[in-house]
Design a protein around this motif. Sequence first.
Motif, PDB file in Angstrom:
ATOM      1  N   ILE A 195      35.927  -6.581   3.922  1.00  0.00           N
ATOM      2  CA  ILE A 195      35.262  -5.083   4.667  1.00  0.00           C
ATOM      3  C   ILE A 195      34.322  -4.273   3.675  1.00  0.00           C
ATOM      4  O   ILE A 195      33.807  -4.922   2.790  1.00  0.00           O
ATOM      5  CB  ILE A 195      36.513  -4.008   4.667  1.00  0.00           C
ATOM      6  N   CYS A 196      33.913  -2.962   4.956  1.00  0.00           N
ATOM      7  CA  CYS A 196      32.587  -3.100   4.318  1.00  0.00           C
ATOM      8  C   CYS A 196      32.191  -1.374   4.285  1.00  0.00           C
ATOM      9  O   CYS A 196      32.874  -1.019   5.851  1.00  0.00           O
ATOM     10  CB  CYS A 196      31.281  -3.524   4.646  1.00  0.00           C
ATOM     11  N   PHE A 197      32.339  -0.710   3.231  1.00  0.00           N
ATOM     12  CA  PHE A 197      32.097   1.452   3.785  1.00  0.00           C
ATOM     13  C   PHE A 197      30.948   1.372   3.907  1.00  0.00           C
ATOM     14  O   PHE A 197      29.942   1.096   3.194  1.00  0.00           O
ATOM     15  CB  PHE A 197      33.157   2.223   2.467  1.00  0.00           C
ATOM     16  N   VAL A 198      30.728   1.955   5.073  1.00  0.00           N
ATOM     17  CA  VAL A 198      29.455   2.422   5.136  1.00  0.00           C
ATOM     18  C   VAL A 198      28.633   3.953   5.374  1.00  0.00           C
ATOM     19  O   VAL A 198      29.550   5.094   6.302  1.00  0.00           O
ATOM     20  CB  VAL A 198      28.862   1.937   6.446  1.00  0.00           C
ATOM     21  N   SER A 199      28.629   4.577   4.609  1.00  0.00           N
ATOM     22  CA  SER A 199      28.456   6.612   4.144  1.00  0.00           C
ATOM     23  C   SER A 199      27.443   6.574   5.257  1.00  0.00           C
ATOM     24  O   SER A 199      25.914   6.266   5.465  1.00  0.00           O
ATOM     25  CB  SER A 199      27.884   6.912   2.954  1.00  0.00           C
ATOM     26  N   ASP A 200      27.328   8.072   5.961  1.00  0.00           N
ATOM     27  CA  ASP A 200      26.204   8.560   6.800  1.00  0.00           C
ATOM     28  C   ASP A 200      25.317   8.723   5.387  1.00  0.00           C
ATOM     29  O   ASP A 200      25.022   8.631   4.075  1.00  0.00           O
ATOM     30  CB  ASP A 200      26.950  10.110   7.570  1.00  0.00           C
ATOM     31  N   ARG A 201      23.611   9.383   5.682  1.00  0.00           N
ATOM     32  CA  ARG A 201      22.777   9.438   4.388  1.00  0.00           C
ATOM     33  C   ARG A 201      23.211  11.045   4.803  1.00  0.00           C
ATOM     34  O   ARG A 201      23.794  11.555   5.294  1.00  0.00           O
ATOM     35  CB  ARG A 201      21.146  10.102   6.076  1.00  0.00           C
ATOM     36  N   PRO A 202      22.512  11.482   3.496  1.00  0.00           N
ATOM     37  CA  PRO A 202      22.892  13.161   2.988  1.00  0.00           C
ATOM     38  C   PRO A 202      22.168  13.820   4.494  1.00  0.00           C
ATOM     39  O   PRO A 202      21.533  13.587   4.573  1.00  0.00           O
ATOM     40  CB  PRO A 202      22.598  12.804   1.514  1.00  0.00           C
ATOM     41  N   THR A 203      22.895  15.226   3.970  1.00  0.00           N
ATOM     42  CA  THR A 203      22.063  16.223   5.177  1.00  0.00           C
ATOM     43  C   THR A 203      20.884  16.689   4.845  1.00  0.00           C
ATOM     44  O   THR A 203      20.005  17.281   4.907  1.00  0.00           O
ATOM     45  CB  THR A 203      23.023  17.536   5.104  1.00  0.00           C
ATOM     46  N   GLU A 204      20.769  16.649   2.627  1.00  0.00           N
ATOM     47  CA  GLU A 204      19.582  17.048   1.661  1.00  0.00           C
ATOM     48  C   GLU A 204      19.596  16.381   0.991  1.00  0.00           C
ATOM     49  O   GLU A 204      20.068  16.411   0.362  1.00  0.00           O
ATOM     50  CB  GLU A 204      20.009  18.520   2.090  1.00  0.00           C
ATOM     51  N   LEU A 205      18.210  16.445   1.273  1.00  0.00           N
ATOM     52  CA  LEU A 205      17.052  15.676  -0.102  1.00  0.00           C
ATOM     53  C   LEU A 205      16.326  16.232  -0.498  1.00  0.00           C
ATOM     54  O   LEU A 205      15.323  16.826   0.728  1.00  0.00           O
ATOM     55  CB  LEU A 205      16.761  13.879   0.691  1.00  0.00           C
ATOM     56  N   LEU A 206      16.134  16.716  -1.851  1.00  0.00           N
ATOM     57  CA  LEU A 206      15.078  16.871  -1.905  1.00  0.00           C
ATOM     58  C   LEU A 206      13.685  16.372  -2.660  1.00  0.00           C
ATOM     59  O   LEU A 206      14.942  15.892  -4.627  1.00  0.00           O
ATOM     60  CB  LEU A 206      15.123  19.237  -2.956  1.00  0.00           C
ATOM     61  N   PHE A 207      12.943  16.240  -2.885  1.00  0.00           N
ATOM     62  CA  PHE A 207      12.010  15.240  -3.505  1.00  0.00           C
ATOM     63  C   PHE A 207      11.040  15.976  -4.770  1.00  0.00           C
ATOM     64  O   PHE A 207      10.398  17.513  -3.801  1.00  0.00           O
ATOM     65  CB  PHE A 207      11.543  14.619  -3.200  1.00  0.00           C
ATOM     66  N   LYS A 208      10.574  16.197  -5.625  1.00  0.00           N
ATOM     67  CA  LYS A 208       9.354  16.402  -6.397  1.00  0.00           C
ATOM     68  C   LYS A 208       8.121  15.141  -5.102  1.00  0.00           C
ATOM     69  O   LYS A 208       8.488  14.821  -4.204  1.00  0.00           O
ATOM     70  CB  LYS A 208       9.058  15.927  -7.263  1.00  0.00           C
ATOM     71  N   ASP A 209       7.598  15.832  -5.566  1.00  0.00           N
ATOM     72  CA  ASP A 209       5.953  15.341  -4.444  1.00  0.00           C
ATOM     73  C   ASP A 209       5.392  13.952  -4.412  1.00  0.00           C
ATOM     74  O   ASP A 209       5.469  12.812  -3.931  1.00  0.00           O
ATOM     75  CB  ASP A 209       4.605  15.800  -4.623  1.00  0.00           C
ATOM     76  N   ASP A 210       6.367  13.276  -5.875  1.00  0.00           N
ATOM     77  CA  ASP A 210       6.179  11.637  -6.342  1.00  0.00           C
ATOM     78  C   ASP A 210       7.856  10.769  -5.524  1.00  0.00           C
ATOM     79  O   ASP A 210       7.777  10.039  -5.814  1.00  0.00           O
ATOM     80  CB  ASP A 210       5.543  11.277  -7.909  1.00  0.00           C
ATOM     81  N   TYR A 211       8.111  11.848  -4.727  1.00  0.00           N
ATOM     82  CA  TYR A 211      10.220  11.323  -4.277  1.00  0.00           C
ATOM     83  C   TYR A 211      10.337  10.321  -5.126  1.00  0.00           C
ATOM     84  O   TYR A 211      11.632  10.036  -4.961  1.00  0.00           O
ATOM     85  CB  TYR A 211       9.403   9.843  -3.648  1.00  0.00           C
ATOM     86  N   ILE A 212      10.805  11.759  -6.400  1.00  0.00           N
ATOM     87  CA  ILE A 212      11.573  11.862  -7.243  1.00  0.00           C
ATOM     88  C   ILE A 212      12.857  12.349  -6.378  1.00  0.00           C
ATOM     89  O   ILE A 212      12.205  13.939  -6.768  1.00  0.00           O
ATOM     90  CB  ILE A 212      10.978  11.674  -8.828  1.00  0.00           C
ATOM     91  N   LEU A 213      13.643  12.279  -6.851  1.00  0.00           N
ATOM     92  CA  LEU A 213      14.995  13.505  -6.666  1.00  0.00           C
ATOM     93  C   LEU A 213      15.134  14.319  -7.619  1.00  0.00           C
ATOM     94  O   LEU A 213      15.011  14.128  -9.037  1.00  0.00           O
ATOM     95  CB  LEU A 213      15.877  12.839  -6.340  1.00  0.00           C
ATOM     96  N   HIS A 214      14.741  15.766  -6.794  1.00  0.00           N
ATOM     97  CA  HIS A 214      14.512  16.919  -8.309  1.00  0.00           C
ATOM     98  C   HIS A 214      14.767  17.385  -6.917  1.00  0.00           C
ATOM     99  O   HIS A 214      14.154  19.035  -6.262  1.00  0.00           O
ATOM    100  CB  HIS A 214      13.584  16.971  -8.701  1.00  0.00           C
ATOM    101  N   ALA A 215      15.490  19.345  -8.322  1.00  0.00           N
ATOM    102  CA  ALA A 215      15.650  20.231  -8.051  1.00  0.00           C
ATOM    103  C   ALA A 215      16.121  21.286  -8.823  1.00  0.00           C
ATOM    104  O   ALA A 215      17.005  20.757  -9.332  1.00  0.00           O
ATOM    105  CB  ALA A 215      16.451  20.433  -6.567  1.00  0.00           C
ATOM    106  N   GLU A 216      16.066  22.355  -8.798  1.00  0.00           N
ATOM    107  CA  GLU A 216      16.150  23.917 -10.288  1.00  0.00           C
ATOM    108  C   GLU A 216      17.008  24.776  -8.953  1.00  0.00           C
ATOM    109  O   GLU A 216      16.985  25.099  -8.068  1.00  0.00           O
ATOM    110  CB  GLU A 216      15.436  24.343 -10.261  1.00  0.00           C
ATOM    111  N   ASN A 217      18.154  25.257 -10.050  1.00  0.00           N
ATOM    112  CA  ASN A 217      19.572  25.427  -9.479  1.00  0.00           C
ATOM    113  C   ASN A 217      20.013  25.674  -8.820  1.00  0.00           C
ATOM    114  O   ASN A 217      20.386  26.053  -7.322  1.00  0.00           O
ATOM    115  CB  ASN A 217      19.128  27.083  -9.609  1.00  0.00           C
ATOM    116  N   ARG A 218      20.386  24.297  -7.882  1.00  0.00           N
ATOM    117  CA  ARG A 218      20.796  23.263  -6.711  1.00  0.00           C
ATOM    118  C   ARG A 218      20.652  22.054  -6.721  1.00  0.00           C
ATOM    119  O   ARG A 218      20.614  21.786  -7.349  1.00  0.00           O
ATOM    120  CB  ARG A 218      20.052  24.366  -4.706  1.00  0.00           C
TER     121      ARG A 218
END
Length: 241
Positions: A195-218
């Motif tokens: 069996i394989c569970f497959v999740s949908d993609r996130p609705t929101e992804l916040l990055f720094k300019d170099d594609y590092i996941l990053h957000a302040e106060n959210r």
Amino acid sequence: MKKSTFDGVDDMSDLDMWSQLTTEQKELARTLHEKWMTVAKCTERIERQQATDAINAVYLAVGLRKVPKIIFVDSPRAAIEMAKQRDKYTGQSSPGIIRFLKIALITRAIENIPYRRIDLPQPSTQQNELGFSAKVFSIAQPQLSSKISNQFWACHAWFLDCAYSVFGCDYISEKWEALQLLVKNCGFVLPFVDICFVSDRPTELLFKDDYILHAENRPAVVFRDGYKIFAYNGVELSMTL
């Protein structure tokens, strides 16, 4: 056997590979970089038939005996909760399968490239010539990205695509095609033998300019069922909801 751009070079670690490329090869490398980083940042809903085809291709490419039953969910949290509710699974546990898939599709492929990963130039988001934004992306958040989506294997797909398309390295077509399908068409994947569970993609992804996941106060990552993940410079913070 195809001849690599750098066949006959003994010490790849000392070679300025970027300077050896033609203008056309450099442009192709930049185009591939943009393509795979766009995949990494995608927040569109997955197409279930395409995701099903991708999972089936992956299982067959790595030699698992049969394609699994696929269950679609809205977030990695939902996948993990559903997995816990099941009585038992046949064969290996999910962590074992995940490691097996990554070794079969990525690790062994990278090991067959005749130069080290760190030697491959990365087109930078900050400059027109040589940079290392994708390399930073690939090492700054491995624990976090593995909990969110297999689309973040795009950093590995970028390296391999560049090695195959720009440098002319050899590859196994079935495994390379399966990896591309997985990264392009699936979110978080929780695989077992049957069996394989497959999740949908996130609705929101916040990055720094170099594609590092990053957000302040959210939250830096939000899923359709309300699951949120907070991250700072690619590191998950403790205040997950």
